[in-house]
Scaffold this motif. Structure first.
Motif, PDB file in Angstrom:
ATOM      1  N   SER A 197       0.758  -0.145   4.162  1.00 17.35           N
ATOM      2  CA  SER A 197       1.280  -0.690   2.912  1.00 17.35           C
ATOM      3  C   SER A 197       0.189  -0.644   1.858  1.00 17.35           C
ATOM      4  CB  SER A 197       1.765  -2.132   3.095  1.00 17.35           C
ATOM      5  OG  SER A 197       0.656  -3.023   3.125  1.00 17.35           O
ATOM      6  N   ARG A 198       0.614  -0.528   0.601  1.00 16.48           N
ATOM      7  CA  ARG A 198      -0.312  -0.644  -0.522  1.00 16.48           C
ATOM      8  C   ARG A 198       0.470  -1.257  -1.683  1.00 16.48           C
ATOM      9  NH1 ARG A 198      -3.761   3.822  -4.016  1.00 16.48           N
ATOM     10  NH2 ARG A 198      -4.871   2.257  -5.240  1.00 16.48           N
ATOM     11  N   PRO A 199       0.536  -2.578  -1.705  1.00 14.18           N
ATOM     12  CA  PRO A 199       1.364  -3.240  -2.720  1.00 14.18           C
ATOM     13  C   PRO A 199       0.784  -3.203  -4.125  1.00 14.18           C
ATOM     14  CG  PRO A 199       0.210  -4.841  -1.359  1.00 14.18           C
ATOM     15  CD  PRO A 199      -0.044  -3.517  -0.743  1.00 14.18           C
ATOM     16  N   ASN A 200      -0.522  -3.010  -4.251  1.00  9.73           N
ATOM     17  CA  ASN A 200      -1.135  -2.969  -5.582  1.00  9.73           C
ATOM     18  C   ASN A 200      -2.361  -2.065  -5.553  1.00  9.73           C
ATOM     19  OD1 ASN A 200      -3.410  -4.594  -4.641  1.00  9.73           O
ATOM     20  ND2 ASN A 200      -1.976  -6.326  -4.675  1.00  9.73           N
ATOM     21  N   LEU A 201      -3.128  -2.058  -6.639  1.00 10.96           N
ATOM     22  CA  LEU A 201      -4.245  -1.119  -6.770  1.00 10.96           C
ATOM     23  C   LEU A 201      -5.533  -1.606  -6.125  1.00 10.96           C
ATOM     24  CD1 LEU A 201      -3.679   0.087 -10.452  1.00 10.96           C
ATOM     25  CD2 LEU A 201      -3.151   1.298  -8.336  1.00 10.96           C
ATOM     26  N   THR A 202      -5.501  -2.768  -5.484  1.00  6.01           N
ATOM     27  CA  THR A 202      -6.732  -3.290  -4.878  1.00  6.01           C
ATOM     28  C   THR A 202      -6.589  -3.630  -3.402  1.00  6.01           C
ATOM     29  OG1 THR A 202      -6.222  -5.596  -5.429  1.00  6.01           O
ATOM     30  CG2 THR A 202      -7.408  -4.306  -7.095  1.00  6.01           C
ATOM     31  N   PHE A 203      -5.439  -3.410  -2.800  1.00  5.51           N
ATOM     32  CA  PHE A 203      -5.205  -3.903  -1.446  1.00  5.51           C
ATOM     33  C   PHE A 203      -4.335  -2.931  -0.652  1.00  5.51           C
ATOM     34  CE2 PHE A 203      -5.159  -7.191   1.684  1.00  5.51           C
ATOM     35  CZ  PHE A 203      -3.903  -7.188   2.265  1.00  5.51           C
TER      36      PHE A 203
END
Lengths: 115, 116
Positions: free
Chosen positions: B69-75
């Protein structure tokens, strides 16, 4: 497809001696080349990179590398090795794809430093 | 360069279970990747973690085994599913912070995973 060869699996040098780690690559275009170091129990740290321009690049910790297109090589050098340089060293080539830069790594060279 | 934190740093798991590894970056990044480093081996790219969409897997790796998963640009997270002893490896995330060709990847310290 690109590939990276590091012909030396293990190298042992005495502290204070010079060091050269070999790296040969196979790539159909101008490569982006990198050297990383991995100390025990750690991730990978970028030592230096080559994109274009001057074929002799300087990195951190006193390391340098020379890009030789005619020999498809990117050897890493250090004039005087310190005991703390004992680690595993990886050469890598990057290919630019639609999904961004993807690294292909060599098999690594384990450096041992004798005091 | 960005500061990359991976959790857990190591774990010992029973076969048949699953483990989720987290990768947190202290700034927004353009690209995130997951690698596997089997004992005594080099790094092999598992997949590119795409923000807001399904990850792009390399040959030999499948979403059912390594959901990402990559829900946002930092995680980003990587799950190792239905683990077997062959999954014992170091798993590393890496990030690219700039744009343009040839930007270097920066790595976290890795997650050392042992399967009993």
């Amino acid at each position: 497809a690109q590939s990276v060869t590091q012909p030396d699996i293990h190298i042992t040098v005495s502290e204070g001696a010079s060091l050269e780690l070999r790296c040969n690559y196979s790539y159909g275009a101008t490569p982006y080349l990198f050297w990383y170091v991995q100390s025990p129990g750690q991730g990978l740290q970028l030592l230096l990179k080559y994109f274009s321009g001057d074929t002799l690049v300087q990195g951190i910790k006193g390391f340098e590398a020379e890009f030789k297109r005619s020999q498809s090589s990117f050897n890493l050098r250090k004039p005087s090795v310190h005991w703390s340089d004992a680690a595993e060293y990886f050469c890598a080539v990057s290919r630019l794809t639609g999904g961004g830069n993807k690294l292909t790594f060599g098999t690594g060279t384990q450096l041992k430093v004798e005091l | 360069s960005a500061v990359i934190s991976q959790k857990p740093s190591r774990d010992i798991c029973q076969r048949g279970t699953s483990l989720t590894i987290q990768c947190q970056v202290d700034s927004q990044v353009t690209m995130m990747f997951w690698y596997r480093q089997q004992p005594g081996q080099s790094l092999t790219l598992i997949a590119t973690a795409n923000q807001g969409s399904e990850a792009t897997y390399e040959s030999g790796f499948v979403i059912d085994k390594f959901p990402i998963s990559r829900p946002n640009l930092t995680f980003s997270t990587l799950t190792v599913s239905n683990m077997s002893p062959e999954d014992s490896s170091i798993y590393l995330c890496s990030v690219v912070t700039g744009s343009g060709g040839g930007q270097p990847q920066h790595f976290g310290d890795g997650t050392r995973l042992s399967i009993l």
